[in-house]
Design a protein around this motif. Structure first.
Motif, PDB file in Angstrom:
ATOM      1  N   PRO A   1       0.655  -1.100   0.080  1.00 52.99           N
ATOM      2  CA  PRO A   1       0.089  -0.002  -0.115  1.00 52.99           C
ATOM      3  C   PRO A   1       0.803   1.326  -0.135  1.00 52.99           C
ATOM      4  CG  PRO A   1      -0.773  -1.564   1.578  1.00 52.99           C
ATOM      5  CD  PRO A   1       0.434  -1.948   1.021  1.00 52.99           C
ATOM      6  N   SER A   2       1.934   1.217   0.683  1.00 53.60           N
ATOM      7  CA  SER A   2       2.805   2.723   0.725  1.00 53.60           C
ATOM      8  C   SER A   2       3.380   2.719  -0.456  1.00 53.60           C
ATOM      9  CB  SER A   2       3.974   2.250   1.769  1.00 53.60           C
ATOM     10  OG  SER A   2       3.362   2.064   3.230  1.00 53.60           O
ATOM     11  N   LEU A   3       3.829   1.818  -1.249  1.00 55.31           N
ATOM     12  CA  LEU A   3       4.268   1.861  -2.498  1.00 55.31           C
ATOM     13  C   LEU A   3       3.276   2.324  -3.554  1.00 55.31           C
ATOM     14  CD1 LEU A   3       6.660   1.771  -4.691  1.00 55.31           C
ATOM     15  CD2 LEU A   3       6.042  -0.531  -4.961  1.00 55.31           C
ATOM     16  N   ARG A   4       2.184   1.880  -3.578  1.00 55.26           N
ATOM     17  CA  ARG A   4       0.869   2.305  -4.603  1.00 55.26           C
ATOM     18  C   ARG A   4       0.776   3.676  -4.253  1.00 55.26           C
ATOM     19  NH1 ARG A   4      -1.775  -2.357  -2.928  1.00 55.26           N
ATOM     20  NH2 ARG A   4      -3.363  -0.985  -1.793  1.00 55.26           N
ATOM     21  N   PHE A   5       0.847   4.189  -2.865  1.00 54.04           N
ATOM     22  CA  PHE A   5       0.325   5.543  -2.431  1.00 54.04           C
ATOM     23  C   PHE A   5       1.583   6.361  -3.077  1.00 54.04           C
ATOM     24  CE2 PHE A   5       0.816   9.328  -0.087  1.00 54.04           C
ATOM     25  CZ  PHE A   5      -0.522   9.789   0.164  1.00 54.04           C
ATOM     26  N   GLU A   6       2.703   6.004  -2.866  1.00 50.32           N
ATOM     27  CA  GLU A   6       3.798   6.906  -3.397  1.00 50.32           C
ATOM     28  C   GLU A   6       3.931   7.293  -4.919  1.00 50.32           C
ATOM     29  OE1 GLU A   6       8.411   6.228  -2.766  1.00 50.32           O
ATOM     30  OE2 GLU A   6       7.644   6.986  -1.147  1.00 50.32           O
ATOM     31  N   LEU A   7       3.621   6.080  -5.616  1.00 46.96           N
ATOM     32  CA  LEU A   7       3.476   6.117  -7.070  1.00 46.96           C
ATOM     33  C   LEU A   7       2.298   7.023  -7.357  1.00 46.96           C
ATOM     34  CD1 LEU A   7       4.400   2.587  -7.951  1.00 46.96           C
ATOM     35  CD2 LEU A   7       5.668   4.321  -8.371  1.00 46.96           C
ATOM     36  N   ALA A   8       1.299   6.902  -6.832  1.00 47.40           N
ATOM     37  CA  ALA A   8       0.065   7.649  -7.346  1.00 47.40           C
ATOM     38  C   ALA A   8       0.324   9.080  -6.824  1.00 47.40           C
ATOM     39  CB  ALA A   8      -1.370   7.147  -6.382  1.00 47.40           C
TER      40      ALA A   8
ATOM     41  N   LYS B   1      -9.552  26.030   0.088  1.00 46.97           N
ATOM     42  CA  LYS B   1     -10.662  26.308   0.935  1.00 46.97           C
ATOM     43  C   LYS B   1     -11.876  27.258   0.227  1.00 46.97           C
ATOM     44  CE  LYS B   1      -7.843  27.027   4.801  1.00 46.97           C
ATOM     45  NZ  LYS B   1      -7.112  27.909   6.065  1.00 46.97           N
ATOM     46  N   ASN B   2     -11.606  27.456  -1.065  1.00 49.40           N
ATOM     47  CA  ASN B   2     -12.566  28.501  -1.789  1.00 49.40           C
ATOM     48  C   ASN B   2     -13.475  27.632  -2.419  1.00 49.40           C
ATOM     49  OD1 ASN B   2     -13.672  30.460  -2.885  1.00 49.40           O
ATOM     50  ND2 ASN B   2     -12.124  31.160  -4.261  1.00 49.40           N
ATOM     51  N   SER B   3     -14.856  27.606  -1.776  1.00 50.69           N
ATOM     52  CA  SER B   3     -15.781  26.573  -2.502  1.00 50.69           C
ATOM     53  C   SER B   3     -16.395  27.330  -3.749  1.00 50.69           C
ATOM     54  CB  SER B   3     -16.892  26.558  -1.624  1.00 50.69           C
ATOM     55  OG  SER B   3     -17.584  27.779  -1.212  1.00 50.69           O
ATOM     56  N   ASP B   4     -16.006  28.666  -3.979  1.00 45.12           N
ATOM     57  CA  ASP B   4     -16.572  29.184  -5.115  1.00 45.12           C
ATOM     58  C   ASP B   4     -15.344  28.969  -6.423  1.00 45.12           C
ATOM     59  OD1 ASP B   4     -18.782  30.409  -3.994  1.00 45.12           O
ATOM     60  OD2 ASP B   4     -17.504  32.062  -3.314  1.00 45.12           O
ATOM     61  N   ASP B   5     -14.383  28.340  -6.005  1.00 45.62           N
ATOM     62  CA  ASP B   5     -13.207  27.901  -7.138  1.00 45.62           C
ATOM     63  C   ASP B   5     -13.660  26.733  -7.627  1.00 45.62           C
ATOM     64  OD1 ASP B   5     -11.181  27.417  -8.411  1.00 45.62           O
ATOM     65  OD2 ASP B   5      -9.521  28.647  -7.240  1.00 45.62           O
ATOM     66  N   ALA B   6     -13.658  26.757  -8.947  1.00 42.55           N
ATOM     67  CA  ALA B   6     -13.968  25.321  -9.686  1.00 42.55           C
ATOM     68  C   ALA B   6     -12.862  24.373  -9.395  1.00 42.55           C
ATOM     69  CB  ALA B   6     -14.320  25.550 -11.162  1.00 42.55           C
ATOM     70  N   SER B   7     -11.853  24.751  -9.350  1.00 34.33           N
ATOM     71  CA  SER B   7     -10.642  23.861  -9.022  1.00 34.33           C
ATOM     72  C   SER B   7     -10.429  23.410  -7.480  1.00 34.33           C
ATOM     73  CB  SER B   7      -9.390  24.631  -9.398  1.00 34.33           C
ATOM     74  OG  SER B   7      -9.561  24.966 -11.015  1.00 34.33           O
ATOM     75  N   ALA B   8     -11.133  23.951  -6.835  1.00 35.19           N
ATOM     76  CA  ALA B   8     -11.065  23.470  -5.259  1.00 35.19           C
ATOM     77  C   ALA B   8     -11.085  22.159  -4.991  1.00 35.19           C
ATOM     78  CB  ALA B   8     -12.051  24.292  -4.305  1.00 35.19           C
ATOM     79  N   THR B   9     -11.792  21.284  -5.724  1.00 37.66           N
ATOM     80  CA  THR B   9     -11.977  19.884  -5.385  1.00 37.66           C
ATOM     81  C   THR B   9     -10.622  19.089  -5.624  1.00 37.66           C
ATOM     82  OG1 THR B   9     -14.417  19.704  -5.544  1.00 37.66           O
ATOM     83  CG2 THR B   9     -13.204  17.664  -5.780  1.00 37.66           C
ATOM     84  N   GLY B  10     -10.077  19.762  -6.783  1.00 40.96           N
ATOM     85  CA  GLY B  10      -8.834  19.052  -7.255  1.00 40.96           C
ATOM     86  C   GLY B  10      -7.869  19.645  -6.157  1.00 40.96           C
ATOM     87  N   TYR B  11      -7.738  20.793  -5.896  1.00 41.85           N
ATOM     88  CA  TYR B  11      -6.885  21.301  -4.937  1.00 41.85           C
ATOM     89  C   TYR B  11      -6.774  20.388  -3.653  1.00 41.85           C
ATOM     90  CZ  TYR B  11      -6.269  25.316  -7.890  1.00 41.85           C
ATOM     91  OH  TYR B  11      -6.086  26.476  -8.938  1.00 41.85           O
ATOM     92  N   LEU B  12      -8.137  20.274  -3.221  1.00 38.49           N
ATOM     93  CA  LEU B  12      -8.012  19.373  -1.944  1.00 38.49           C
ATOM     94  C   LEU B  12      -7.551  17.945  -1.975  1.00 38.49           C
ATOM     95  CD1 LEU B  12      -9.206  19.525   0.910  1.00 38.49           C
ATOM     96  CD2 LEU B  12     -11.471  18.666   0.024  1.00 38.49           C
ATOM     97  N   ASN B  13      -7.582  17.564  -3.274  1.00 44.12           N
ATOM     98  CA  ASN B  13      -7.174  16.254  -3.554  1.00 44.12           C
ATOM     99  C   ASN B  13      -5.479  16.263  -3.357  1.00 44.12           C
ATOM    100  OD1 ASN B  13      -7.514  13.311  -3.865  1.00 44.12           O
ATOM    101  ND2 ASN B  13      -6.772  13.864  -6.208  1.00 44.12           N
ATOM    102  N   ASP B  14      -4.848  17.260  -3.659  1.00 40.88           N
ATOM    103  CA  ASP B  14      -3.484  17.492  -3.187  1.00 40.88           C
ATOM    104  C   ASP B  14      -3.313  17.865  -1.854  1.00 40.88           C
ATOM    105  OD1 ASP B  14      -3.208  17.461  -6.287  1.00 40.88           O
ATOM    106  OD2 ASP B  14      -2.336  19.317  -6.264  1.00 40.88           O
ATOM    107  N   ILE B  15      -3.969  18.405  -1.364  1.00 39.25           N
ATOM    108  CA  ILE B  15      -4.071  18.470   0.154  1.00 39.25           C
ATOM    109  C   ILE B  15      -4.120  17.301   0.951  1.00 39.25           C
ATOM    110  CG2 ILE B  15      -5.075  19.242   2.375  1.00 39.25           C
ATOM    111  CD1 ILE B  15      -3.758  21.527   0.767  1.00 39.25           C
ATOM    112  N   LYS B  16      -5.063  16.345   0.254  1.00 41.18           N
ATOM    113  CA  LYS B  16      -5.034  14.996   0.854  1.00 41.18           C
ATOM    114  C   LYS B  16      -3.699  13.975   0.792  1.00 41.18           C
ATOM    115  CE  LYS B  16      -9.942  14.593   0.537  1.00 41.18           C
ATOM    116  NZ  LYS B  16     -11.023  13.725   0.070  1.00 41.18           N
ATOM    117  N   TYR B  17      -3.238  13.969  -0.474  1.00 41.29           N
ATOM    118  CA  TYR B  17      -2.027  13.386  -0.531  1.00 41.29           C
ATOM    119  C   TYR B  17      -0.955  13.724   0.234  1.00 41.29           C
ATOM    120  CZ  TYR B  17      -3.080  10.927  -5.011  1.00 41.29           C
ATOM    121  OH  TYR B  17      -3.588   9.914  -5.852  1.00 41.29           O
TER     122      TYR B  17
END
Length: 270
Positions: free
Chosen positions: A7-14, A91-107
């Motif tokens: 799992p750690s390797l899969r995460f790092e590659l992703a 954090k900006n819910s009005d930004d159409a890119s916010a969902t993608g940005y939050l994915n980076d935060i999660k990584y």
């Protein structure tokens, strides 16, 4: 190499596939002496630390405050770059890119707090006994709003079973000034687990806000406070103007590692 089923390797590659082109890990030294050993930010080779960290240390001594015992960072976010846009927009819910940005935060968060969680004890001497995120202060347009970072960190920390400390902002933020009265602890327990508190912040410019929280926690009995900050903000224009072309170019030429543990500051086997 470990099997692909790891799992750690899969995460790092992703993570590498998703944001490898702009995830440059923070470093704390350079051959030119232009990197702050505290925050990884730019400094003159004549100084022991950068201006902001030097000011923080002087304020702490003057006020008799104890700041964070351990500080670690995820990645550099240079103004105008992709990770800077992520930190400004997630954090900006009005930004159409916010969902993608939050994915980076999660990584970034899961890399530090799930994949490398056991390394925190190797770095600090003991695992955390509680964690907290830094709420927006009263001067922020996000004051009083749910912080999406808090939900991400709660998810990352869930398997560890340690409680969350809840901080409340009581004042506006004062630029580059430590003030332990900026935050209060709002947990109802008379004896919150303060042996080792892990403070998580999204971005660091001067560090004064999160260090204010660290000072407050020490005042109420925390034995050890560790700060983990996802992004170290870098302004290359300011660096070039205030510190010179050599320092600015040196920041751009830093060597960044792969398969790197941000806690132990050592390579790990993929």
């Amino acid at each position: 190499m470990r099997p692909m089923g790891n799992p750690s390797l899969r995460f790092e590659l992703a993570m590498a596939n998703h944001m490898g082109s702009y995830s440059k890990n923070v470093v704390y030294s350079s051959s030119l002496g232009h990197i702050c050993p505290v925050c990884g930010g730019p400094k003159s080779e004549r100084w022991e630390s950068c201006r902001a960290c030097g000011q923080t240390q002087r304020q702490a001594r003057t006020q008799g405050l104890r700041t964070a015992d351990t500080i670690r960072f995820g990645y550099y976010a240079c103004k105008g770059g992709q990770l800077y846009r992520v930190m400004q927009g997630y954090k900006n819910s009005d930004d159409a890119s916010a969902t993608g940005y939050l994915n980076d935060i999660k990584y970034i968060a899961f890399d530090a707090l799930r994949i490398h969680y056991d390394c925190i004890a190797s770095c600090t001497g003991a695992p955390p006994t509680a964690w907290a995120t830094i709420p927006s202060t009263k001067s922020s347009p996000n004051y009083g709003k749910p912080n999406p970072l808090n939900a991400v960190i709660a998810q990352a920390m869930a398997p560890n079973g340690i409680p969350q400390l809840r901080l409340e902002a009581t004042t506006t933020k004062t630029h580059n000034t430590i003030n332990p009265r900026t935050f209060n602890l709002t947990n109802t327990s008379d004896e919150p687990p303060l042996n080792h508190v892990l403070l998580v912040e999204d971005s660091w410019v001067s560090g004064a806000t999160v260090q204010s929280a660290a000072a407050m926690l020490h005042q109420i009995g925390a034995e050890h406070v560790t700060i983990y900050c996802l992004a170290r903000i870098i302004d290359l224009r300011w660096t070039r103007r205030e510190l010179g072309e050599q320092v600015s170019n040196g920041i751009m030429a830093l060597r960044h590692e792969t398969h790197w543990c941000l806690w132990t500051l050592q390579k790990h086997k993929p």
